[in-house]
Design a protein around this motif. Structure first.
Motif, short mmCIF file in Angstrom:
data_model
loop_
_atom_site.label_atom_id
_atom_site.label_comp_id
_atom_site.label_asym_id
_atom_site.label_seq_id
_atom_site.Cartn_x
_atom_site.Cartn_y
_atom_site.Cartn_z
N LEU A 123 0.83 -1.21 0.00
CA LEU A 123 0.00 0.00 0.00
C LEU A 123 0.87 1.26 0.00
CD1 LEU A 123 -2.77 -1.02 2.59
CD2 LEU A 123 -2.96 -0.98 0.10
N ILE A 124 1.98 1.21 0.74
CA ILE A 124 2.89 2.36 0.77
C ILE A 124 3.55 2.55 -0.59
CG2 ILE A 124 5.10 3.15 1.74
CD1 ILE A 124 4.21 1.98 4.42
N VAL A 125 3.92 1.45 -1.24
CA VAL A 125 4.51 1.54 -2.58
C VAL A 125 3.52 2.17 -3.56
CG1 VAL A 125 5.35 0.20 -4.55
CG2 VAL A 125 6.11 -0.37 -2.23
N TRP A 126 2.27 1.77 -3.48
CA TRP A 126 1.26 2.33 -4.39
C TRP A 126 1.01 3.80 -4.08
CZ3 TRP A 126 -1.69 -2.71 -3.17
CH2 TRP A 126 -1.24 -3.72 -4.02
N LEU A 127 1.13 4.17 -2.81
CA LEU A 127 1.02 5.59 -2.47
C LEU A 127 2.15 6.37 -3.12
CD1 LEU A 127 -0.52 7.69 -0.57
CD2 LEU A 127 1.38 7.33 1.00
N GLY A 128 3.35 5.79 -3.08
CA GLY A 128 4.49 6.44 -3.74
C GLY A 128 4.30 6.52 -5.25
N TYR A 129 3.69 5.51 -5.83
CA TYR A 129 3.44 5.49 -7.27
C TYR A 129 2.50 6.61 -7.69
CZ TYR A 129 2.03 3.67 -11.86
OH TYR A 129 1.76 3.53 -13.20
N ALA A 130 1.62 7.00 -6.77
CA ALA A 130 0.65 8.06 -7.07
C ALA A 130 1.22 9.46 -6.85
CB ALA A 130 -0.60 7.89 -6.21
N GLY A 131 2.44 9.55 -6.30
CA GLY A 131 3.00 10.85 -5.93
C GLY A 131 3.58 11.62 -7.10
N HIS A 132 3.91 12.90 -6.80
CA HIS A 132 4.49 13.77 -7.82
C HIS A 132 5.82 13.23 -8.33
CE1 HIS A 132 1.47 16.75 -7.01
NE2 HIS A 132 1.86 16.94 -5.76
N ALA A 133 6.66 12.75 -7.42
CA ALA A 133 8.00 12.31 -7.81
C ALA A 133 7.94 11.14 -8.78
CB ALA A 133 8.80 11.93 -6.56
N SER A 134 7.03 10.21 -8.54
CA SER A 134 6.91 9.05 -9.42
C SER A 134 6.43 9.45 -10.81
CB SER A 134 5.94 8.04 -8.80
OG SER A 134 5.74 6.94 -9.67
N SER A 135 5.48 10.36 -10.87
CA SER A 135 4.96 10.78 -12.18
C SER A 135 6.00 11.54 -12.99
CB SER A 135 3.71 11.65 -11.99
OG SER A 135 4.02 12.82 -11.27
N LEU A 136 6.94 12.20 -12.30
CA LEU A 136 7.94 13.00 -13.01
C LEU A 136 9.23 12.23 -13.27
CD1 LEU A 136 7.52 16.37 -11.08
CD2 LEU A 136 6.86 15.93 -13.44
N TYR A 137 9.62 11.36 -12.34
CA TYR A 137 10.93 10.72 -12.43
C TYR A 137 10.86 9.20 -12.44
CZ TYR A 137 12.69 15.39 -11.51
OH TYR A 137 12.96 16.73 -11.59
N GLY A 138 9.67 8.65 -12.64
CA GLY A 138 9.54 7.22 -12.81
C GLY A 138 9.95 6.42 -11.59
N PHE A 139 10.70 5.34 -11.85
CA PHE A 139 11.06 4.41 -10.79
C PHE A 139 11.90 5.08 -9.70
CE2 PHE A 139 13.88 1.09 -9.03
CZ PHE A 139 12.91 0.23 -8.52
N ARG A 140 12.79 5.99 -10.11
CA ARG A 140 13.62 6.69 -9.13
C ARG A 140 12.75 7.50 -8.17
NH1 ARG A 140 17.39 11.41 -10.45
NH2 ARG A 140 16.21 11.34 -12.38
N GLY A 141 11.77 8.19 -8.71
CA GLY A 141 10.86 8.96 -7.86
C GLY A 141 10.01 8.07 -6.98
N LEU A 142 9.58 6.93 -7.52
CA LEU A 142 8.78 5.99 -6.75
C LEU A 142 9.55 5.47 -5.54
CD1 LEU A 142 6.50 3.93 -6.20
CD2 LEU A 142 7.52 2.47 -7.96
#
Length: 361
Positions: A123-142
């Motif tokens: 659930l925490i990983v999916w929260l990270g996937y929904a964040g700004h950093a993930s949408s902008l920087y992909g796996f690194r942001g996630l």
């Protein structure tokens, strides 16, 4: 409403992570902790509900902007945008975890905390996937976002649960013996991941203070100061206090620390629903400057200004007062005066804020 929902979402994760982790700790290394099963179940159920609030807001805005129905926009969000995809997986995971926690046989099983923690981690990983950093920087942001939130959930979750749901005052020394290193590790991960996230979302840190996002980020960072002061006191000064005063009860101090931690979570939740200023000048074209900034800033405001530090007597006095209040927290701990220590911790934030704001020109 959306800021409240985001803050409550983080609290739910913290309670869930803290409760499950403490069940893995041997009973001789912690106080007796009893978290109501209904509370855990409520936290799990609340996660997809609270996560849906920003999606609901986004669907309403898009349906008006594109003159489309709410349902069609919602379908597009859930299927095409990271936030929507993450919510679908979050809902599936939360429903599964809620079902397991609802089974009496599973709640009493010795493997329950491990299974539930694994689902919580997802659930925490999916929260990270929904964040700004993930949408902008992909796996690194996630990875960065998820690591940051995981460390915060472990640290604050254990702190919150043990301070508010412990049933006795025994074994505090044994608890702090292992929790202090865990907390230090979590703080280091949080700070490291936080700096990386800032490089993603807020490269112009000081200039970002003109925006609501930057103001909230500054307040969050200032709130971390009293949190670390209380953490230092509870982690390193407890033994000395316990020896000099056998009646000393660290639980009250841990509760005060947890309240400040909740304020940090609230600020984090507010940040998650604001526009990150990758380029401040461009962001100011679409986002109004922070009312808090414009009310404190003494210079003439324009979208082209670049903030710079310039110490004045009033800023020096404010920063000096913040340092005095920070020292007062430690002094009050040694005197076992909780309320003055808590107030001094808050004043550290207040004086620190005005000291920094008065020093920019």
């Amino acid at each position: 409403m959306i800021y409240v929902s985001e803050g409550l979402l983080y609290v739910c994760f913290a309670i869930l992570a803290g409760s499950l982790l403490l069940r893995l700790v041997p009973e001789d290394k912690r106080p007796s902790v009893q978290v109501p099963g209904g509370l855990l179940l409520a936290c799990v159920i609340a996660i997809p509900v609270l996560s849906y609030v920003p999606i609901h807001k986004l669907a309403i805005v898009f349906s008006k902007d594109f003159d489309m129905t709410y349902s069609s926009i919602l379908k597009s969000i859930l299927l095409d945008i990271n936030t929507g995809k993450a919510w679908l997986w979050t809902t599936i995971g939360a429903v599964g975890l809620a079902f397991l926690l609802g089974l009496k046989a599973f709640r009493g099983d010795k493997h329950m905390p491990k299974v539930a923690l694994f689902v919580t981690f997802l659930l925490i990983v999916w929260l990270g996937y929904a964040g700004h950093a993930s949408s902008l920087y992909g796996f690194r942001g996630l990875v960065t976002h998820a690591s940051h939130f995981l460390a915060v959930s472990v640290w604050i979750g254990i702190l919150f649960v043990v301070s508010w749901f412990s049933k006795d005052n025994a074994k505090w020394e044994a608890f702090l013996r292992w929790f202090s290193p865990v907390a230090i590790a979590c703080v280091l991960v949080t700070l490291l991941a936080g700096f990386v996230l800032m490089s993603f979302t807020t490269p112009e840190y000081v200039n970002a203070w003109m925006l609501p996002y930057g103001q909230m980020l500054l307040i969050k960072h200032l709130l971390i100061l009293p949190l670390l002061l209380f953490a230092y006191s509870n982690g390193f000064l407890y033994k000395k206090m316990a020896k000099s005063n056998p009646a000393f009860n660290p639980r009250r101090w841990l509760q005060a620390e947890s309240i400040i931690a909740l304020l940090v979570l609230a600020a984090t939740g507010a940040l998650g629903q604001q526009t990150p200023p990758h380029t401040v000048k461009e962001t100011l074209q679409t986002v109004s400057p922070s009312p808090l900034f414009t009310s404190v800033y003494k210079g003439s405001f324009s979208t082209d200004i670049a903030l710079q530090f310039s110490l004045h007597m009033e800023s020096i006095l404010m920063l000096a007062a913040a340092v005095l209040m920070a020292g007062g927290v430690i002094w009050m701990y040694r005197s076992n005066k909780l309320i003055p220590a808590f107030l001094m911790g808050i004043l550290t934030v207040v004086f620190g804020y005005f000291g920094l704001m008065f020093s920019i020109a």
